[in-house]
Design an enzyme around this catalytic site. Structure first.
Site, PDB file in Angstrom:
ATOM      1  N   TYR A  96       0.814  -1.223   0.000  1.00  0.00           N
ATOM      2  CA  TYR A  96       0.000   0.000   0.000  1.00  0.00           C
ATOM      3  C   TYR A  96       0.844   1.269   0.000  1.00  0.00           C
ATOM      4  O   TYR A  96       0.336   2.356  -0.235  1.00  0.00           O
ATOM      5  CB  TYR A  96      -0.944   0.027   1.213  1.00  0.00           C
ATOM      6  N   LYS A 131       3.267 -15.493   2.682  1.00  0.00           N
ATOM      7  CA  LYS A 131       3.287 -16.244   1.420  1.00  0.00           C
ATOM      8  C   LYS A 131       4.751 -16.522   1.109  1.00  0.00           C
ATOM      9  O   LYS A 131       5.278 -16.167   0.046  1.00  0.00           O
ATOM     10  CB  LYS A 131       2.588 -15.402   0.334  1.00  0.00           C
ATOM     11  N   ASP A 190      -3.122 -18.184   1.656  1.00  0.00           N
ATOM     12  CA  ASP A 190      -4.243 -18.854   0.977  1.00  0.00           C
ATOM     13  C   ASP A 190      -4.842 -19.929   1.894  1.00  0.00           C
ATOM     14  O   ASP A 190      -6.074 -20.056   2.009  1.00  0.00           O
ATOM     15  CB  ASP A 190      -3.827 -19.425  -0.386  1.00  0.00           C
ATOM     16  N   ASP A 225      -5.492  -6.928   5.681  1.00  0.00           N
ATOM     17  CA  ASP A 225      -6.712  -6.259   5.232  1.00  0.00           C
ATOM     18  C   ASP A 225      -7.762  -7.314   4.869  1.00  0.00           C
ATOM     19  O   ASP A 225      -8.919  -7.251   5.289  1.00  0.00           O
ATOM     20  CB  ASP A 225      -6.358  -5.391   4.007  1.00  0.00           C
ATOM     21  N   ASP A 262     -11.106  -8.747   7.347  1.00  0.00           N
ATOM     22  CA  ASP A 262     -12.490  -8.605   6.871  1.00  0.00           C
ATOM     23  C   ASP A 262     -13.163  -9.975   6.802  1.00  0.00           C
ATOM     24  O   ASP A 262     -14.326 -10.133   7.159  1.00  0.00           O
ATOM     25  CB  ASP A 262     -12.536  -7.951   5.482  1.00  0.00           C
TER      26      ASP A 262
END
Ligand code: NAD
Length: 355
Positions: free
Chosen positions: A142, A190, A223, A247, A251
């Site tokens: 970001y 990851k 994942d 993020d 959620d």
């Protein structure tokens, strides 16, 4: 105790839910004999409309001079639907986090027993789930540079940057939090593909060995973590992760609680702490007294405990929300049949705090 609180309601349902959180803080002040001085400032689309800037210098000054910040939400469809807009409300939030050094976003999630039937997930999967996500907030994809479009506009790129120092400072907070909970940290990354994730593993593993070997540490690829969050959320205690993964995972975890409107958050770091619900400005329900203010009210409880050390006062708010929810006093996002609106829910919380 006398404290100054920066009050940034923002856009859409932001002002509606922030007003109820402010009411709860005022009720706490009255009951426990404190004085909270609120200074309101502009942020988001409303700030662009009035000043051309989503995070004006005046708002930054209010934040710097406050002991804590209570934030609503930002965002407006006129910007969401216009990818070419030169200035965007979200830039204000990103700039605020970065300039205030708010590198650690903390999002607790728990399954409320009375709401289990309203969750889209099976009751036996979520019952007893109680976890907290520590998301890195001021670095990664970001913020990294270079970013942009190629000259012909036919390609775009961002950069993911992390330093060992940025990873260490949030990892320490996650390990400390685990010691006061169920003593387990799960690093979500990851590392099988991304070089930044491999740095996260290396730094967190060393920190664990050097300073936190009493805490259980495990690792999950993002994942798999996304799948595990729905299959077996009870396995998680503290989740530690970078900005983008945090993020998404946080959620996703909101479905455990039953609604985005139930989840508070704190963003802390090197200076003043910022407290906000995890949801956005929800333009689809804005201005209709439909928003669930629980997340904003619970964010006010996090503010009292984390920034002011007022543990009993925070508990008074949390117990009031628990009691309202446990007695079925819920807004429409939780029970479609309910006639309880944003204001009525906030009034009930004030009553319960003062009881
Ligand atoms: P959203 O969180 O605003 O809404 C998602 C869905 O959840 C909507 O159907 C909404 O009605 C519902 N919802 C959210 N909060 C609720 C509440 N308190 N009570 C009841 N229902 C609630 O996300 P979105 O629709 O993807 O984004 C809307 C705007 O918010 C966009 O402009 C986005 O950029 C912005 N946004 C801001 C923040 C922030 O301020 N931190 C976070 C996420 C999105």
């Amino acid at each position: 105790m006398e404290k100054n609180i920066g009050y940034l309601p923002g856009d859409g349902i932001g002002p509606e839910v922030a007003a109820e959180a402010k009411k709860a803080l005022e009720a706490v002040a009255e009951k426990f004999g404190h004085k909270f001085n609120f200074t309101e400032a502009l942020v988001g689309a409303v700030a662009i409309d009035e000043t051309g800037d989503p995070y004006p210098a005046e708002t930054h000054k209010v934040c710097q001079e406050s002991d804590a910040i209570l934030f609503g939400a930002i965002g407006h469809p006129k910007y969401d639907n216009d990818p070419s807009a030169a200035v965007r409300p979200e830039e204000g939030l990103l700039r605020m986090r970065k300039s205030l050094g708010l590198f650690c976003n903390i999002r607790p999630v728990k399954a409320y027993s009375v709401l289990e039937d309203f969750s889209p997930l099976k009751k036996e999967r979520i019952s007893g789930a109680d976890l907290v996500v520590f998301r890195e907030l001021t670095s990664g994809l970001y913020f990294g540079s270079p970013r942009g479009r190629t000259e012909d506009g036919k390609a775009a790129f961002e950069t993911c940057n992390y330093t060992a120092e940025e990873i260490t400072r949030i990892a320490k907070m996650a390990f400390e939090a685990a010691r006061n909970r169920r003593n387990k940290v799960t690093l979500v990354d990851k590392a099988n593909v991304l070089v930044t994730s491999r740095l996260w593993r290396e730094v967190v593993t060393k920190l664990h060995a050097d300073e936190y070997s009493d805490v259980e540490l495990d690792y999950l690829f993002v994942d798999n973590a996304a799948m595990q969050m729905i299959l077996n959320p009870k396995q998680f205690d503290v989740i530690l992760t970078e900005n983008l993964f945090g993020d998404i995972i946080s959620d996703e975890s909101s479905v455990i609680a039953g609604s985005l409107g139930l989840l508070p958050s704190a963003s802390v770091g090197s200076s003043v702490g910022l407290y906000e619900p995890i949801h956005g400005s929800a333009p689809d329900i804005a201005g209709q007294n439909l928003a669930n203010p629980s997340a904003a009210i619970l964010s006010a409880a996090m503010l009292l405990e984390s920034s002011f050390g007022l543990v009993e006062e925070a508990k008074a708010i949390i117990s009031a929300v628990d009691e309202a929810l446990n007695t079925g006093f819920v807004t429409k996002d939780i029970n479609k049949e309910s006639t309880v609106g944003t204001k009525e829910f906030g009034d009930r919380i004030v009553e319960l705090i003062k009881k």
